[in-house]
Design a protein around this motif. Structure first.
Motif, PDB file in Angstrom:
ATOM      1  N   GLU A 106       1.309  -3.766 -16.936  1.00 40.96           N
ATOM      2  CA  GLU A 106       2.261  -2.654 -16.854  1.00 40.96           C
ATOM      3  C   GLU A 106       1.927  -1.757 -15.665  1.00 40.96           C
ATOM      4  O   GLU A 106       2.823  -1.265 -14.972  1.00 40.96           O
ATOM      5  CB  GLU A 106       2.229  -1.860 -18.154  1.00 40.96           C
ATOM      6  N   ARG A 107       0.645  -1.534 -15.425  1.00 45.37           N
ATOM      7  CA  ARG A 107       0.204  -0.724 -14.285  1.00 45.37           C
ATOM      8  C   ARG A 107       0.682  -1.322 -12.976  1.00 45.37           C
ATOM      9  O   ARG A 107       1.302  -0.649 -12.156  1.00 45.37           O
ATOM     10  CB  ARG A 107      -1.327  -0.647 -14.295  1.00 45.37           C
ATOM     11  N   ASP A 108       0.432  -2.622 -12.788  1.00 45.13           N
ATOM     12  CA  ASP A 108       0.805  -3.284 -11.533  1.00 45.13           C
ATOM     13  C   ASP A 108       2.318  -3.330 -11.354  1.00 45.13           C
ATOM     14  O   ASP A 108       2.826  -3.140 -10.246  1.00 45.13           O
ATOM     15  CB  ASP A 108       0.225  -4.699 -11.488  1.00 45.13           C
ATOM     16  N   ALA A 109       3.044  -3.557 -12.443  1.00 50.16           N
ATOM     17  CA  ALA A 109       4.510  -3.591 -12.364  1.00 50.16           C
ATOM     18  C   ALA A 109       5.057  -2.222 -11.976  1.00 50.16           C
ATOM     19  O   ALA A 109       6.001  -2.128 -11.174  1.00 50.16           O
ATOM     20  CB  ALA A 109       5.103  -4.053 -13.696  1.00 50.16           C
ATOM     21  N   ALA A 110       4.491  -1.161 -12.530  1.00 50.10           N
ATOM     22  CA  ALA A 110       4.952   0.194 -12.203  1.00 50.10           C
ATOM     23  C   ALA A 110       4.695   0.506 -10.734  1.00 50.10           C
ATOM     24  O   ALA A 110       5.551   1.087 -10.053  1.00 50.10           O
ATOM     25  CB  ALA A 110       4.245   1.215 -13.096  1.00 50.10           C
ATOM     26  N   ILE A 111       3.540   0.114 -10.231  1.00 47.94           N
ATOM     27  CA  ILE A 111       3.219   0.352  -8.824  1.00 47.94           C
ATOM     28  C   ILE A 111       4.201  -0.398  -7.927  1.00 47.94           C
ATOM     29  O   ILE A 111       4.758   0.164  -6.979  1.00 47.94           O
ATOM     30  CB  ILE A 111       1.758  -0.050  -8.519  1.00 47.94           C
ATOM     31  N   ARG A 112       4.429  -1.694  -8.231  1.00 46.38           N
ATOM     32  CA  ARG A 112       5.376  -2.475  -7.424  1.00 46.38           C
ATOM     33  C   ARG A 112       6.773  -1.875  -7.468  1.00 46.38           C
ATOM     34  O   ARG A 112       7.444  -1.758  -6.439  1.00 46.38           O
ATOM     35  CB  ARG A 112       5.420  -3.923  -7.913  1.00 46.38           C
ATOM     36  N   LEU A 113       7.214  -1.474  -8.651  1.00 47.86           N
ATOM     37  CA  LEU A 113       8.560  -0.921  -8.808  1.00 47.86           C
ATOM     38  C   LEU A 113       8.722   0.367  -8.014  1.00 47.86           C
ATOM     39  O   LEU A 113       9.679   0.506  -7.233  1.00 47.86           O
ATOM     40  CB  LEU A 113       8.850  -0.658 -10.291  1.00 47.86           C
ATOM     41  N   LEU A 114       7.816   1.302  -8.196  1.00 46.86           N
ATOM     42  CA  LEU A 114       7.942   2.592  -7.518  1.00 46.86           C
ATOM     43  C   LEU A 114       7.790   2.472  -6.005  1.00 46.86           C
ATOM     44  O   LEU A 114       8.521   3.113  -5.249  1.00 46.86           O
ATOM     45  CB  LEU A 114       6.932   3.590  -8.092  1.00 46.86           C
ATOM     46  N   MET A 115       6.867   1.640  -5.573  1.00 44.77           N
ATOM     47  CA  MET A 115       6.702   1.465  -4.126  1.00 44.77           C
ATOM     48  C   MET A 115       7.896   0.725  -3.531  1.00 44.77           C
ATOM     49  O   MET A 115       8.330   1.027  -2.424  1.00 44.77           O
ATOM     50  CB  MET A 115       5.385   0.737  -3.831  1.00 44.77           C
ATOM     51  N   GLY A 116       8.438  -0.227  -4.279  1.00 45.41           N
ATOM     52  CA  GLY A 116       9.604  -0.954  -3.796  1.00 45.41           C
ATOM     53  C   GLY A 116      10.831  -0.071  -3.676  1.00 45.41           C
ATOM     54  O   GLY A 116      11.681  -0.290  -2.814  1.00 45.41           O
ATOM     55  N   ARG A 117      10.943   0.928  -4.534  1.00 41.62           N
ATOM     56  CA  ARG A 117      12.079   1.856  -4.500  1.00 41.62           C
ATOM     57  C   ARG A 117      11.928   2.945  -3.443  1.00 41.62           C
ATOM     58  O   ARG A 117      12.875   3.663  -3.155  1.00 41.62           O
ATOM     59  CB  ARG A 117      12.248   2.528  -5.862  1.00 41.62           C
ATOM     60  N   SER A 118      10.726   3.095  -2.921  1.00 35.95           N
ATOM     61  CA  SER A 118      10.489   4.175  -1.961  1.00 35.95           C
ATOM     62  C   SER A 118      11.138   3.842  -0.617  1.00 35.95           C
ATOM     63  O   SER A 118      11.554   2.715  -0.365  1.00 35.95           O
ATOM     64  CB  SER A 118       8.989   4.400  -1.780  1.00 35.95           C
ATOM     65  N   THR A 119      11.178   4.845   0.244  1.00 35.93           N
ATOM     66  CA  THR A 119      11.768   4.657   1.576  1.00 35.93           C
ATOM     67  C   THR A 119      10.762   4.119   2.579  1.00 35.93           C
ATOM     68  O   THR A 119      11.120   3.858   3.719  1.00 35.93           O
ATOM     69  CB  THR A 119      12.333   5.991   2.097  1.00 35.93           C
ATOM     70  N   GLY A 120       9.516   3.941   2.147  1.00 37.17           N
ATOM     71  CA  GLY A 120       8.494   3.426   3.049  1.00 37.17           C
ATOM     72  C   GLY A 120       8.552   1.910   3.153  1.00 37.17           C
ATOM     73  O   GLY A 120       9.307   1.240   2.445  1.00 37.17           O
ATOM     74  N   SER A 121       7.763   1.369   4.039  1.00 34.79           N
ATOM     75  CA  SER A 121       7.645  -0.083   4.197  1.00 34.79           C
ATOM     76  C   SER A 121       6.570  -0.562   3.240  1.00 34.79           C
ATOM     77  O   SER A 121       5.400  -0.188   3.354  1.00 34.79           O
ATOM     78  CB  SER A 121       7.257  -0.435   5.629  1.00 34.79           C
ATOM     79  N   PHE A 122       6.968  -1.407   2.312  1.00 32.60           N
ATOM     80  CA  PHE A 122       6.086  -1.855   1.241  1.00 32.60           C
ATOM     81  C   PHE A 122       5.525  -3.226   1.577  1.00 32.60           C
ATOM     82  O   PHE A 122       6.250  -4.157   1.856  1.00 32.60           O
ATOM     83  CB  PHE A 122       6.878  -1.889  -0.070  1.00 32.60           C
TER      84      PHE A 122
END
Length: 143
Positions: free
Chosen positions: A11-27
């Motif tokens: 759940e931790r890793d999925a949340a990190i991927r989700l939030l970073m993927g939604r951000s305006t930065g380059s993931f």
């Protein structure tokens, strides 16, 4: 890293991927990093705050029975006995349903389990107390 984040790593890793993927930065998935340009400083700060909130909630999630047994190196009998007599703190129950039937399972607070795991002498003391109680009970039966 808090026990809750280690135990709930999926759940931790999925949340990190989700939030970073939604951000305006380059993931970058491979390095788990997110790069922002200077003009996006507020977006980066918003991401940090969103990650902090989500990870805090995940870290506070209760720990399952099996996880407690594995973390503390105890048997299910010990877990049940210590939960009933209050030595092992409970955080509530989790209900699992399959079809029309369901079962309730105890859950445990991750921070309390982490404190017990950090002090193995607690488990040894509880086992010694149980052994002494059992010996006294057996002596009473024999007499």
């Amino acid at each position: 890293m808090p026990l809750g984040l280690r135990v709930h790593h999926g759940e931790r890793d999925a949340a990190i991927r989700l939030l970073m993927g939604r951000s305006t930065g380059s993931f970058s998935r491979t390095s788990r990093s997110c790069v922002f340009d200077r003009a996006s400083r507020q977006d980066a700060q918003n991401l940090v705050e969103a990650l902090r909130e989500r990870l805090f909630r995940i870290a506070r999630k209760p720990v399952s029975q099996r996880q407690v047994e594995d973390i503390l190196g105890i048997t299910s009998r010990e877990r049940i006995r210590w939960g009933k007599d209050g030595r092992l703190p409970l955080s509530g129950t989790s209900r699992i349903r399959k079809g029309t039937t369901g079962i309730s399972l105890w859950t445990y607070p991750g921070d309390a389990i982490e404190q017990i795991a950090a002090n193995p002498a607690v488990i040894r003391r509880w086992r010694d107390e149980d052994e002494a109680t059992t010996a006294i009970g057996l002596a009473a039966i024999i007499v």
